[in-house]
Structures are given as structure tokens and as C-alpha cells.
Design a protein around this motif. Sequence first.
Motif, PDB file in Angstrom:
ATOM      1  N   GLY A  23      20.443  -2.659   0.224  1.00 60.31           N
ATOM      2  CA  GLY A  23      19.966  -2.042  -0.998  1.00 60.31           C
ATOM      3  C   GLY A  23      20.146  -0.544  -1.079  1.00 60.31           C
ATOM      4  N   THR A  24      19.453   0.022  -2.065  1.00 60.90           N
ATOM      5  CA  THR A  24      19.484   1.443  -2.381  1.00 60.90           C
ATOM      6  C   THR A  24      18.045   1.954  -2.300  1.00 60.90           C
ATOM      7  OG1 THR A  24      21.375   1.056  -3.837  1.00 60.90           O
ATOM      8  CG2 THR A  24      20.165   3.109  -4.172  1.00 60.90           C
ATOM      9  N   TYR A  25      17.895   3.230  -2.013  1.00 58.12           N
ATOM     10  CA  TYR A  25      16.547   3.761  -1.812  1.00 58.12           C
ATOM     11  C   TYR A  25      16.462   5.205  -2.272  1.00 58.12           C
ATOM     12  CZ  TYR A  25      18.978   5.617   2.252  1.00 58.12           C
ATOM     13  OH  TYR A  25      19.904   6.242   3.059  1.00 58.12           O
ATOM     14  N   ALA A  26      15.242   5.632  -2.528  1.00 60.82           N
ATOM     15  CA  ALA A  26      14.965   7.037  -2.839  1.00 60.82           C
ATOM     16  C   ALA A  26      13.866   7.520  -1.904  1.00 60.82           C
ATOM     17  CB  ALA A  26      14.534   7.198  -4.288  1.00 60.82           C
TER      18      ALA A  26
ATOM     19  N   SER B  19      10.988   4.619  -2.391  1.00 59.16           N
ATOM     20  CA  SER B  19      11.233   3.545  -3.352  1.00 59.16           C
ATOM     21  C   SER B  19      12.483   2.801  -2.897  1.00 59.16           C
ATOM     22  CB  SER B  19      11.446   4.099  -4.763  1.00 59.16           C
ATOM     23  OG  SER B  19      10.258   4.673  -5.266  1.00 59.16           O
ATOM     24  N   ILE B  20      12.371   1.481  -2.766  1.00 59.61           N
ATOM     25  CA  ILE B  20      13.459   0.651  -2.242  1.00 59.61           C
ATOM     26  C   ILE B  20      13.889  -0.363  -3.292  1.00 59.61           C
ATOM     27  CG2 ILE B  20      14.104  -1.019  -0.458  1.00 59.61           C
ATOM     28  CD1 ILE B  20      11.849   0.210   1.277  1.00 59.61           C
ATOM     29  N   ILE B  21      15.195  -0.507  -3.489  1.00 58.28           N
ATOM     30  CA  ILE B  21      15.755  -1.524  -4.385  1.00 58.28           C
ATOM     31  C   ILE B  21      16.561  -2.488  -3.531  1.00 58.28           C
ATOM     32  CG2 ILE B  21      17.196  -1.977  -6.400  1.00 58.28           C
ATOM     33  CD1 ILE B  21      16.841   1.055  -7.074  1.00 58.28           C
TER      34      ILE B  21
ATOM     35  N   THR C  65       0.877  -1.163   0.000  1.00 62.92           N
ATOM     36  CA  THR C  65       0.000   0.000   0.000  1.00 62.92           C
ATOM     37  C   THR C  65       0.912   1.210   0.000  1.00 62.92           C
ATOM     38  OG1 THR C  65      -0.057  -0.087   2.415  1.00 62.92           O
ATOM     39  CG2 THR C  65      -1.857  -1.157   1.225  1.00 62.92           C
ATOM     40  N   MET C  66       0.673   2.110  -0.926  1.00 62.93           N
ATOM     41  CA  MET C  66       1.524   3.274  -1.009  1.00 62.93           C
ATOM     42  C   MET C  66       1.540   3.952   0.353  1.00 62.93           C
ATOM     43  SD  MET C  66       2.891   3.304  -3.957  1.00 62.93           S
ATOM     44  CE  MET C  66       3.446   4.965  -4.340  1.00 62.93           C
ATOM     45  N   PRO C  67       2.604   4.618   0.740  1.00 56.68           N
ATOM     46  CA  PRO C  67       3.620   5.222  -0.114  1.00 56.68           C
ATOM     47  C   PRO C  67       4.977   4.503  -0.137  1.00 56.68           C
ATOM     48  CG  PRO C  67       3.622   6.332   1.968  1.00 56.68           C
ATOM     49  CD  PRO C  67       2.638   5.198   2.081  1.00 56.68           C
ATOM     50  N   ILE C  68       5.027   3.194   0.016  1.00 60.93           N
ATOM     51  CA  ILE C  68       6.302   2.474  -0.028  1.00 60.93           C
ATOM     52  C   ILE C  68       6.259   1.470  -1.171  1.00 60.93           C
ATOM     53  CG2 ILE C  68       7.932   1.050   1.244  1.00 60.93           C
ATOM     54  CD1 ILE C  68       6.615   2.060   3.833  1.00 60.93           C
ATOM     55  N   THR C  69       7.245   1.564  -2.072  1.00 62.84           N
ATOM     56  CA  THR C  69       7.359   0.632  -3.178  1.00 62.84           C
ATOM     57  C   THR C  69       8.690  -0.088  -3.064  1.00 62.84           C
ATOM     58  OG1 THR C  69       6.058   2.086  -4.603  1.00 62.84           O
ATOM     59  CG2 THR C  69       7.328   0.372  -5.684  1.00 62.84           C
ATOM     60  N   CYS C  70       8.670  -1.398  -3.236  1.00 62.08           N
ATOM     61  CA  CYS C  70       9.883  -2.195  -3.061  1.00 62.08           C
ATOM     62  C   CYS C  70      10.144  -3.045  -4.299  1.00 62.08           C
ATOM     63  CB  CYS C  70       9.728  -3.080  -1.828  1.00 62.08           C
ATOM     64  SG  CYS C  70      11.241  -3.924  -1.358  1.00 62.08           S
ATOM     65  N   PHE C  71      11.343  -2.941  -4.852  1.00 61.14           N
ATOM     66  CA  PHE C  71      11.782  -3.756  -5.973  1.00 61.14           C
ATOM     67  C   PHE C  71      12.624  -4.905  -5.423  1.00 61.14           C
ATOM     68  CE2 PHE C  71      11.118   0.497  -7.487  1.00 61.14           C
ATOM     69  CZ  PHE C  71      10.555   0.360  -8.737  1.00 61.14           C
ATOM     70  N   GLY C  72      12.230  -6.149  -5.748  1.00 55.09           N
ATOM     71  CA  GLY C  72      12.978  -7.300  -5.288  1.00 55.09           C
ATOM     72  C   GLY C  72      12.432  -7.849  -3.989  1.00 55.09           C
ATOM     73  N   ASP C  73      12.786  -9.092  -3.693  1.00 52.79           N
ATOM     74  CA  ASP C  73      12.305  -9.710  -2.462  1.00 52.79           C
ATOM     75  C   ASP C  73      13.432 -10.202  -1.563  1.00 52.79           C
ATOM     76  OD1 ASP C  73      13.163 -11.836  -3.978  1.00 52.79           O
ATOM     77  OD2 ASP C  73      11.146 -12.599  -4.377  1.00 52.79           O
ATOM     78  N   SER C  74      14.683  -9.950  -1.926  1.00 51.46           N
ATOM     79  CA  SER C  74      15.836 -10.248  -1.077  1.00 51.46           C
ATOM     80  C   SER C  74      17.019  -9.506  -1.671  1.00 51.46           C
ATOM     81  CB  SER C  74      16.118 -11.758  -1.043  1.00 51.46           C
ATOM     82  OG  SER C  74      16.487 -12.206  -2.342  1.00 51.46           O
ATOM     83  N   PRO C  75      18.013  -9.184  -0.909  1.00 47.50           N
ATOM     84  CA  PRO C  75      18.228  -9.379   0.522  1.00 47.50           C
ATOM     85  C   PRO C  75      17.718  -8.176   1.314  1.00 47.50           C
ATOM     86  CG  PRO C  75      20.211  -8.538  -0.456  1.00 47.50           C
ATOM     87  CD  PRO C  75      19.182  -8.612  -1.569  1.00 47.50           C
ATOM     88  N   ARG C  76      18.340  -7.956   2.495  1.00 47.98           N
ATOM     89  CA  ARG C  76      17.956  -6.818   3.330  1.00 47.98           C
ATOM     90  C   ARG C  76      18.866  -5.614   3.112  1.00 47.98           C
ATOM     91  NH1 ARG C  76      16.865 -10.149   8.981  1.00 47.98           N
ATOM     92  NH2 ARG C  76      14.859 -11.048   8.380  1.00 47.98           N
TER      93      ARG C  76
END
Length: 204
Positions: A20-23, A132-134, A7-18
Motif C-alpha cells: 500500500g501507500t502511506y502518509a 495514515s495507511i492505504i 486507537t490513534m495515532p494509526i489509521t488504516c483504510f482497507g483490510d487487505s493486502p499487505r
Amino acid sequence: MNLIFSTMPITCFGDSPRQGTYALFILLSKKLNLSFGRFLGGRKIPLDPGFYLYVGSALGNDPASMPLARRLVRHASRSSGKPPHKIRSQMIRFFKNNNLATSNLQPPTGKKLHWHIDYLLDNRYAQIINISIIRSPLRLESTVSDFAESLDETFIIAPKLGAGDTTRGTHLLGVRNPETCICAFEQKVTSYLQELKEHSSVIE
């Protein structure tokens, strides 16, 4: 990589690992003249009310740790007992529900200002509104910040702002239109991650 829509406002690309990079997309509700620590010798930079974008990363080496969750919860906290960003409780639930954190994830206590972005996020007129999380162990921060800087919807406030730990780019940018910026940014990220996946398949 899979694209997970919470549910916005968090979008996540990928399901592993813990890691990453974020905006972070940030709303500033009042004009500020803000010093970003030692950046530009402490000179104050005028910031107009509006939207801003910050790119960062949290990698860490321990696969059992939760660097992304800890870093992002830290960003959503303020120093000296000030109220946290409104999104913080939602972030913590999201991280626990999506295996970005364990059940013992807690907000930091006694936060000290360190990175450039800390000085903006510590201000009560700034609110994180979208993340936004990668999820990737790769060092993508400079590449992702280049994406952000290349968008028509962004503009440079001060060269190298927010990029104290990297060798190039500007990681804290102004945003003209948040809705189109978020959409364009996530499209670029999706395309880039698909290219990485295809390249990896060719090598294998």
C-alpha cells in the motif's frame, strides 16, 4: 474498502493486502539545517520547528510478504543504534493485530540512510506522530502526494523533495495545522477510494 480506526495515532483504510501507500505526519521540535543526501547536491535546507507530512509506498510482489509493515517499521527506526521513534512499538503491535505482519516482524538492524525522508527521520528532534495507511496493490503514491500538496494546510519546502523514486510531485511537505490537515487528508483519501470502488463496480 473498509475504514478501520485503530486507537490513534494509526489509521488504516482497507483490510487487505499487505501492500500500500502511506502518509507520515512528523513533528520537528527544533530548527534544523538539514541535508537530504544528494538532493540539491547535498545543500542544507532550513526546517523550522513544526509539523511535516511525507507520502510513500511499499508494494512488493510477494503476497506472503509484509512490505508495508517492514517499510513503516524501518521509518520508525534510526541508524547507528539511536533510539527509535516512540511510536514504533505501537506500530508493530498494530501491524500484527491487523494482519499487516506476521509474528516474526522485527525492527531492522544496521539501518542505512537511503531515501530523502531517512535524513529527517534519523534526527532525534523528529518524531512520527500519526500514520495514515492505504492498503492497496495499486500505485497510488503520486496521486496521494498530489492530494497532500493540494491541501490548504500544506506548503512546499523544496520542489521534488521526498520524491526521488517518482516522476512528479513533492512528497515531503510542511504542515500549517496538523489536526485540520489530517482530517482533510483522510477525507480526500476516503472520497478517492470510494470513487475507485464505484468505478470498479461499473467495469465489472
